[in-house]
Scaffold this motif. Structure first.
Motif, PDB file in Angstrom:
ATOM      1  N   ARG A 184      19.267   3.888   3.957  1.00 38.99           N
ATOM      2  CA  ARG A 184      20.149   2.727   3.876  1.00 38.99           C
ATOM      3  C   ARG A 184      19.455   1.491   4.431  1.00 38.99           C
ATOM      4  N   ARG A 190      19.620   9.492   5.943  1.00 40.65           N
ATOM      5  CA  ARG A 190      20.518   8.581   5.221  1.00 40.65           C
ATOM      6  C   ARG A 190      20.483   7.192   5.841  1.00 40.65           C
ATOM      7  N   ASN A 232      18.642  -1.760   2.388  1.00 39.25           N
ATOM      8  CA  ASN A 232      19.106  -3.077   2.844  1.00 39.25           C
ATOM      9  C   ASN A 232      17.956  -4.057   2.979  1.00 39.25           C
TER      10      ASN A 232
END
Length: 157
Positions: A72, A68, A76
């Motif tokens: 992420r 995760r 980003n």
């Protein structure tokens, strides 16, 4: 026809077994092999992390905390890349508009210069014509006086 079983893990780390009907054809061994690989993949990904669990009931897979975090970070980075691209595109658009406005300003200044020059030439011509008009009025006045004097002289003879 017989059924093949596959085991999946839900969010509470409980094994859930599904029965899958499989027809007895030449593909039966291949399907059983795929089901066992799927079962191995699920048991390997769930056995390592106590924080792993379902991302909710929205159909997303089961991801570890590291996975995760990696997703992420990737998201980003992609978002930042798109943001930089938008800023760059906006800057390019502004630069193009600034260049266009500079050219338009230069053209307008040139036109203003030509109009100012024509205005000056017209002003000078107007002054010359006014001066010439005054001279002609003075000459006409003189000629008028000569004519009056000649008529007066004729009337006396």
């Amino acid at each position: 026809m017989f059924t093949s079983a596959a085991m999946f893990f839900n969010g509470a780390e409980e094994a859930v077994e599904f029965q899958c009907p499989v027809q007895e054809t030449g593909l039966t061994a291949t399907i059983e092999e795929l089901m066992s690989l799927l079962q191995e993949g699920n048991s390997n990904s769930n056995s390592g992390s106590p924080n792993s669990g379902s991302e909710g009931s929205n159909g997303r897979g089961v991801y570890s905390l590291d996975e995760r975090k990696r997703r992420r970070m990737t998201s980003n980075r992609e978002s930042a890349r798109r943001s930089r691209w938008r800023k760059k595109r906006h800057l390019e658009d502004l630069t193009e508009e600034a260049n266009r406005l500079k050219m338009e300003n230069r053209e307008l200044k040139n036109r203003l210069g030509l109009v100012a020059q024509k205005c000056y030439v017209t002003w000078r011509e107007n002054e010359r014509l006014e001066s010439e008009s005054l001279a002609l009025w003075a000459r006409l006045s003189d000629l008028n006086q000569v004519l009056v004097a000649m008529q007066t002289m004729r009337s006396q003879y």
